[in-house]
Design a protein around this motif. Sequence first.
Motif, short mmCIF file in Angstrom:
data_model
loop_
_atom_site.label_atom_id
_atom_site.label_comp_id
_atom_site.label_asym_id
_atom_site.label_seq_id
_atom_site.Cartn_x
_atom_site.Cartn_y
_atom_site.Cartn_z
N ILE A 141 44.01 69.81 -45.16
CA ILE A 141 42.86 69.27 -44.41
C ILE A 141 42.72 70.02 -43.09
N HIS A 142 41.52 70.56 -42.85
CA HIS A 142 41.28 71.28 -41.59
C HIS A 142 39.98 70.79 -40.96
N PHE A 143 39.99 70.70 -39.64
CA PHE A 143 38.78 70.30 -38.90
C PHE A 143 38.30 71.49 -38.08
N TYR A 144 36.98 71.69 -38.03
CA TYR A 144 36.39 72.79 -37.25
C TYR A 144 35.25 72.23 -36.41
N PRO A 145 35.21 72.60 -35.12
CA PRO A 145 34.10 72.11 -34.29
C PRO A 145 32.81 72.86 -34.59
N GLY A 146 31.69 72.13 -34.47
CA GLY A 146 30.37 72.74 -34.64
C GLY A 146 29.54 72.52 -33.38
N ILE A 147 28.30 72.12 -33.55
CA ILE A 147 27.37 71.94 -32.43
C ILE A 147 27.15 70.45 -32.18
N SER A 148 27.27 70.03 -30.93
CA SER A 148 27.03 68.65 -30.51
C SER A 148 27.85 67.68 -31.38
N TYR A 149 27.19 66.82 -32.14
CA TYR A 149 27.94 65.82 -32.93
C TYR A 149 28.23 66.30 -34.34
N ARG A 150 27.84 67.55 -34.67
CA ARG A 150 27.90 68.02 -36.07
C ARG A 150 29.11 68.92 -36.30
N HIS A 151 30.10 68.43 -37.04
CA HIS A 151 31.34 69.19 -37.23
C HIS A 151 31.69 69.29 -38.72
N LEU A 152 32.85 69.88 -38.96
CA LEU A 152 33.21 70.23 -40.33
C LEU A 152 34.65 69.81 -40.63
N MET A 153 34.84 69.20 -41.80
CA MET A 153 36.20 68.98 -42.30
C MET A 153 36.29 69.67 -43.67
N VAL A 154 37.31 70.48 -43.84
CA VAL A 154 37.50 71.13 -45.14
C VAL A 154 38.76 70.55 -45.78
N TRP A 155 38.59 70.12 -47.02
CA TRP A 155 39.69 69.50 -47.77
C TRP A 155 39.95 70.38 -48.98
N HIS A 156 41.08 71.07 -48.94
CA HIS A 156 41.44 71.94 -50.05
C HIS A 156 41.73 71.09 -51.28
N GLY A 157 41.00 71.34 -52.36
CA GLY A 157 41.17 70.53 -53.58
C GLY A 157 40.62 69.12 -53.43
N GLY A 158 39.76 68.91 -52.46
CA GLY A 158 39.23 67.56 -52.19
C GLY A 158 38.22 67.12 -53.23
N PRO A 159 37.81 65.85 -53.12
CA PRO A 159 36.88 65.28 -54.10
C PRO A 159 35.44 65.74 -53.84
N THR A 160 34.69 65.95 -54.90
CA THR A 160 33.28 66.32 -54.71
C THR A 160 32.34 65.17 -55.08
N ALA A 161 32.85 64.24 -55.87
CA ALA A 161 31.94 63.21 -56.41
C ALA A 161 31.94 61.91 -55.59
N SER A 162 32.42 61.98 -54.35
CA SER A 162 32.40 60.77 -53.52
C SER A 162 30.94 60.40 -53.23
N ARG A 163 30.70 59.12 -53.03
CA ARG A 163 29.35 58.68 -52.65
C ARG A 163 29.38 58.32 -51.16
N LEU A 164 28.78 59.20 -50.35
CA LEU A 164 28.87 59.09 -48.89
C LEU A 164 27.47 58.98 -48.30
N THR A 165 27.36 58.30 -47.18
CA THR A 165 26.04 58.02 -46.60
C THR A 165 25.81 58.81 -45.32
N PRO A 166 24.67 59.51 -45.19
CA PRO A 166 24.37 60.16 -43.90
C PRO A 166 24.27 59.09 -42.81
N PRO A 167 24.96 59.26 -41.70
CA PRO A 167 24.96 58.20 -40.68
C PRO A 167 23.59 57.98 -40.05
N HIS A 168 22.71 59.03 -40.05
CA HIS A 168 21.37 58.84 -39.47
C HIS A 168 20.49 57.99 -40.39
N ASP A 169 20.99 57.68 -41.60
CA ASP A 169 20.23 56.80 -42.50
C ASP A 169 20.51 55.33 -42.22
#
Length: 404
Positions: A141-169
């Motif tokens: 698991i790695h975290f990378y900073p992006g712009i303002s509130y928008r960042h990145l987490m990379v999960w090696h071998g992580g799940p792709t079929a999770s059902r996740l909600t955009p927080p602005h929704d």
Amino acid sequence: MKYLVILGDGMADYPVPELNGQTPLEVSHKPQMDFLAKHGTVGLARTVPTGMPPGSDVANLAVMGYNPQIYYTGRSPLEAVSIGVDLSPSDVAFRCNLVTLSEDADYSAKTMVDYSSDEISTEEAAVLIQDIGAQLGNDQIHFYPGISYRHLMVWHGGPTASRLTPPHDISDRPIHDHLPKGDGAAQLLEFMVQSADILKNHPVNLRRIQRGLRPATSIWLWGQGTKPNISSFHEKYQLHGSVISAVDLAKGLGICAGLNVIEVPGATGNVHTNYKGKAEAALAAFAAGQDFVYLHVEAPDEAGHRGEVENKVKAIEKIDGEILGPILERLPELTPDYKIMLLPDHPTPLSLKTHVADPVPFVIYQSTQTSPGHSTACFTEKSAAVTGLFIEEGFRLMDRFILG
Ligand SMILES: O=C(O)[C@@H](CO)OP(=O)(O)O
């Protein structure tokens, strides 16, 4: 021929009670956009294919000329490309927002107060993401900073079929029904809950509270996907081009399509962005021999998500006066032959504070053909609907713009 796309993210809207039942496009003073509509081809395009989520990822992919049903692999992988993270085939990228949740003790009882932590600064966010990465990160698991509130987490071998909600929704709504579900849900929720402990009383947050700003109280994971594989824009259209945007999504899309990214100082992704600087950058790119520029402005979308009526009108008027104004004045000095396509990717209605999949108004203006038919007196959602021109497959609009 030079080709300029001006993408006002989320610019289209529904009638707004505070604007006497008119939309921001209808009330805005925007003589340049209306000029394009009077002398160009106006219509509606479906940028979000039926059944797909109405995200800026899907819609910008379509506007750039790529069928989302073929090329879409998730939002975060596109942003990862712009952040400079090379995903391996088994990496899964997750968008990692810094959000403000309500203070309820039980995590699942909290409310989404602000998907952006009051548009936290990139510098403050970088410190928080670094500390979260130091405590939650590991070989996988790695975290990378992006712009303002928008960042990145990379999960090696992580799940792709999770059902996740955009927080602005889910602004102002309880998060309970929108916590991770499906593949990897328990682990994803655990990251979010643990982040809340790390962020509580963090010095960056304490300073924000002192300044009257909302603290970032949790990460929120969504928008996951795997490495994108987008064909080259140059191979498709034989044009060399650039992307101008504040946000990693549009920049990443451009990089994946083989376009050059132009960084503009002061491009913030909100209403205070450097509109004039973006226009200057586009003109400079054309002067340097580029054929195509995709100029993306996040500000109207951000105002839509925040329910800020005045800022949405202001963003549209700034795009008109400070981007289109100088372009229409100075592009003819570079070439008599140019085309401009102006459109939003999707509507972000102020009343809903999130995106909808409705078709968007577009205008295509060609400097050498100023009475092409399907023109209208002004550029609005309603006027675009009455021309009768409807592009069902939005990704074909780029063909029409460039090849038509
Ligand atoms: O970057 C984001 O998180 C969202 C909300 O601002 O952007 P967009 O609405 O353009 O998808």
